[in-house]
Design a protein around this motif. Structure first.
Motif, PDB file in Angstrom:
ATOM      1  N   VAL A   1      17.913  44.442 -60.306  1.00  0.00           N
ATOM      2  CA  VAL A   1      18.450  45.728 -60.590  1.00  0.00           C
ATOM      3  C   VAL A   1      18.307  46.096 -61.934  1.00  0.00           C
ATOM      4  N   GLY A   2      18.223  47.312 -62.293  1.00  0.00           N
ATOM      5  CA  GLY A   2      17.957  47.617 -63.879  1.00  0.00           C
ATOM      6  C   GLY A   2      16.864  48.695 -63.817  1.00  0.00           C
ATOM      7  N   ASP A   3      16.850  49.228 -65.045  1.00  0.00           N
ATOM      8  CA  ASP A   3      15.641  49.920 -65.363  1.00  0.00           C
ATOM      9  C   ASP A   3      14.592  49.622 -65.965  1.00  0.00           C
ATOM     10  N   HIS A   4      13.687  49.237 -64.991  1.00  0.00           N
ATOM     11  CA  HIS A   4      12.550  48.272 -65.339  1.00  0.00           C
ATOM     12  C   HIS A   4      11.482  49.154 -65.149  1.00  0.00           C
ATOM     13  N   GLY A   5      10.478  48.888 -66.194  1.00  0.00           N
ATOM     14  CA  GLY A   5       8.984  49.619 -66.035  1.00  0.00           C
ATOM     15  C   GLY A   5       7.952  48.869 -65.592  1.00  0.00           C
ATOM     16  N   LEU A   6       6.862  49.459 -65.438  1.00  0.00           N
ATOM     17  CA  LEU A   6       5.599  48.425 -65.050  1.00  0.00           C
ATOM     18  C   LEU A   6       5.413  47.364 -65.739  1.00  0.00           C
ATOM     19  N   HIS A   7       5.431  47.576 -67.272  1.00  0.00           N
ATOM     20  CA  HIS A   7       5.285  46.561 -68.130  1.00  0.00           C
ATOM     21  C   HIS A   7       6.256  45.235 -67.812  1.00  0.00           C
ATOM     22  N   ASP A   8       7.336  45.778 -67.409  1.00  0.00           N
ATOM     23  CA  ASP A   8       8.323  44.595 -67.262  1.00  0.00           C
ATOM     24  C   ASP A   8       7.857  43.984 -65.902  1.00  0.00           C
ATOM     25  N   HIS A   9       7.428  44.647 -64.861  1.00  0.00           N
ATOM     26  CA  HIS A   9       7.067  44.032 -63.575  1.00  0.00           C
ATOM     27  C   HIS A   9       5.675  43.152 -63.880  1.00  0.00           C
TER      28      HIS A   9
ATOM     29  N   VAL B   1       0.466  46.887 -61.156  1.00  0.00           N
ATOM     30  CA  VAL B   1       1.233  45.431 -61.513  1.00  0.00           C
ATOM     31  C   VAL B   1       0.243  44.301 -61.552  1.00  0.00           C
ATOM     32  N   VAL B   2      -0.438  44.197 -60.509  1.00  0.00           N
ATOM     33  CA  VAL B   2      -1.341  42.852 -60.566  1.00  0.00           C
ATOM     34  C   VAL B   2      -2.513  42.842 -61.623  1.00  0.00           C
ATOM     35  N   ARG B   3      -3.011  44.061 -61.575  1.00  0.00           N
ATOM     36  CA  ARG B   3      -4.398  44.335 -62.576  1.00  0.00           C
ATOM     37  C   ARG B   3      -3.700  44.292 -63.797  1.00  0.00           C
ATOM     38  N   GLU B   4      -2.568  44.643 -64.293  1.00  0.00           N
ATOM     39  CA  GLU B   4      -2.197  44.488 -65.534  1.00  0.00           C
ATOM     40  C   GLU B   4      -1.885  42.997 -65.775  1.00  0.00           C
ATOM     41  N   ALA B   5      -1.200  42.504 -65.008  1.00  0.00           N
ATOM     42  CA  ALA B   5      -1.030  41.017 -65.110  1.00  0.00           C
ATOM     43  C   ALA B   5      -2.232  40.197 -65.228  1.00  0.00           C
TER      44      ALA B   5
ATOM     45  N   LEU C   1      15.190  47.771 -47.757  1.00  0.00           N
ATOM     46  CA  LEU C   1      14.898  48.501 -48.914  1.00  0.00           C
ATOM     47  C   LEU C   1      15.870  48.945 -49.840  1.00  0.00           C
ATOM     48  N   LEU C   2      15.036  49.299 -51.202  1.00  0.00           N
ATOM     49  CA  LEU C   2      16.148  49.118 -52.597  1.00  0.00           C
ATOM     50  C   LEU C   2      15.478  50.414 -53.380  1.00  0.00           C
ATOM     51  N   PRO C   3      16.501  50.985 -54.203  1.00  0.00           N
ATOM     52  CA  PRO C   3      15.914  51.856 -54.867  1.00  0.00           C
ATOM     53  C   PRO C   3      14.815  51.487 -56.162  1.00  0.00           C
ATOM     54  N   GLN C   4      13.825  52.528 -56.724  1.00  0.00           N
ATOM     55  CA  GLN C   4      12.958  51.763 -57.439  1.00  0.00           C
ATOM     56  C   GLN C   4      13.243  52.609 -58.808  1.00  0.00           C
ATOM     57  N   PRO C   5      13.110  51.987 -59.748  1.00  0.00           N
ATOM     58  CA  PRO C   5      13.011  52.604 -61.166  1.00  0.00           C
ATOM     59  C   PRO C   5      12.000  53.420 -61.404  1.00  0.00           C
ATOM     60  N   LEU C   6      12.635  54.881 -61.753  1.00  0.00           N
ATOM     61  CA  LEU C   6      11.431  55.884 -61.946  1.00  0.00           C
ATOM     62  C   LEU C   6      10.363  55.436 -63.003  1.00  0.00           C
ATOM     63  N   ARG C   7      10.987  54.905 -64.168  1.00  0.00           N
ATOM     64  CA  ARG C   7       9.845  54.383 -65.154  1.00  0.00           C
ATOM     65  C   ARG C   7       8.742  53.470 -64.723  1.00  0.00           C
TER      66      ARG C   7
ATOM     67  N   GLU D   1       5.231  54.683 -66.171  1.00  0.00           N
ATOM     68  CA  GLU D   1       4.364  53.950 -67.395  1.00  0.00           C
ATOM     69  C   GLU D   1       3.052  53.857 -66.934  1.00  0.00           C
ATOM     70  N   PRO D   2       2.111  54.151 -68.024  1.00  0.00           N
ATOM     71  CA  PRO D   2       0.606  53.937 -67.724  1.00  0.00           C
ATOM     72  C   PRO D   2       0.408  52.579 -67.825  1.00  0.00           C
ATOM     73  N   THR D   3      -0.704  51.954 -67.135  1.00  0.00           N
ATOM     74  CA  THR D   3      -1.125  50.532 -67.464  1.00  0.00           C
ATOM     75  C   THR D   3      -1.840  50.363 -68.691  1.00  0.00           C
ATOM     76  N   ARG D   4      -1.852  49.098 -69.181  1.00  0.00           N
ATOM     77  CA  ARG D   4      -2.343  48.730 -70.410  1.00  0.00           C
ATOM     78  C   ARG D   4      -3.411  47.622 -69.992  1.00  0.00           C
ATOM     79  N   LEU D   5      -4.743  48.040 -70.280  1.00  0.00           N
ATOM     80  CA  LEU D   5      -5.845  47.167 -69.765  1.00  0.00           C
ATOM     81  C   LEU D   5      -6.829  47.086 -70.796  1.00  0.00           C
TER      82      LEU D   5
END
Length: 232
Positions: free
Chosen positions: A39-47, A75-79, A152-158, A162-166
């Motif tokens: 739970v929380g306002d998490h973005g792609l970079h957090d994931h 997410v996995v490509r950024e990770a 199923l759970l809500p998904q943070p809009l952020r 958020e754009p990937t950083r590669l």
């Protein structure tokens, strides 16, 4: 021994892989299922950071295959870009994927973006996207639909904005893009665009729920590919 790091998509949780994990274990593999649903306002970079932590936990313990379903393709490509030496193969399962700067909203059609923004504004306090019904994931059977709807759970809009950083390091890692047929979005084309071999699989978007056996076989097969070639 191979470790599969299985990353769930939007609105889902680690439970999305419950029917896949026993099949991979039976084949002698290990699994890790990071949780992006906190739970929380998490973005792609957090994931992506959560997945990097999972990669660090299993690094140098054998072959590692990183799997991302749907939104988690980004997410996995950024990770993996952050830990390119840790990952032997990337598998996208009906996964969104793009080059540096890509996001869910830059890849998705305008109607999808508008619907998601409206849902977040009207039903999610401006920052959460309420979960769509199971049918949105291709799950229409009564038992599977009830099972999925309860989880199923809500998904943070952020996470969608958020754009990937590669850096480009991820492009050194071979990959497979599994796209479900019939396609709801051009997941095969997304995979081809980032240089992955593509494989079609009959089933809905949440194919891991309806057809876990053929998907598990595809994941296990991915272990043998290096630089686009099968190793024996």
């Amino acid at each position: 021994m191979t470790t599969f790091v299985l990353v769930h998509g939007a609105w889902h949780g680690p439970w999305a892989w419950d029917r896949i994990v026993p099949l991979l274990h039976a084949a002698g593999a290990r699994t890790l299922t990071p949780d992006l649903s906190t739970v929380g306002d998490h973005g792609l970079h957090d994931h992506a950071e959560a997945v990097v932590a999972a990669l660090d936990a299993v690094h140098e313990e054998g072959e590692l295959v990183l799997v991302g379903h749907s939104y988690a393709g980004l997410v996995v490509r950024e990770a993996a870009d952050a830990r390119p030496d840790a990952v032997g193969h990337i598998v996208l399962v009906d996964g969104w994927a793009g080059l540096d700067g890509a996001s869910m909203f830059s890849l998705a059609p305008g109607a999808f973006v508008d619907a998601v923004r409206t849902a977040a504004q009207t039903l999610g306090d401006g920052w959460r996207i309420p979960a769509p019904p199971p049918a949105a994931f291709g799950i229409v059977g009564a038992d599977n639909a009830a099972w999925l709807a309860a989880r199923l759970l809500p998904q943070p809009l952020r996470s969608f904005t958020e754009p990937t950083r590669l850096s480009g390091a991820v492009d050194r890692i071979p990959g497979t893009a599994v796209f479900c047929k019939p396609q709801t979005y051009p997941f095969g084309r997304f995979g081809e665009a980032v240089g992955y071999r593509t494989r079609g699989l009959d089933g809905p978007h949440d194919v891991m729920l309806t057809d876990p056996e053929p998907l598990a076989r595809m994941l296990l097969e991915a272990r043998s590919f290096r630089n686009g070639k099968r190793e024996v």
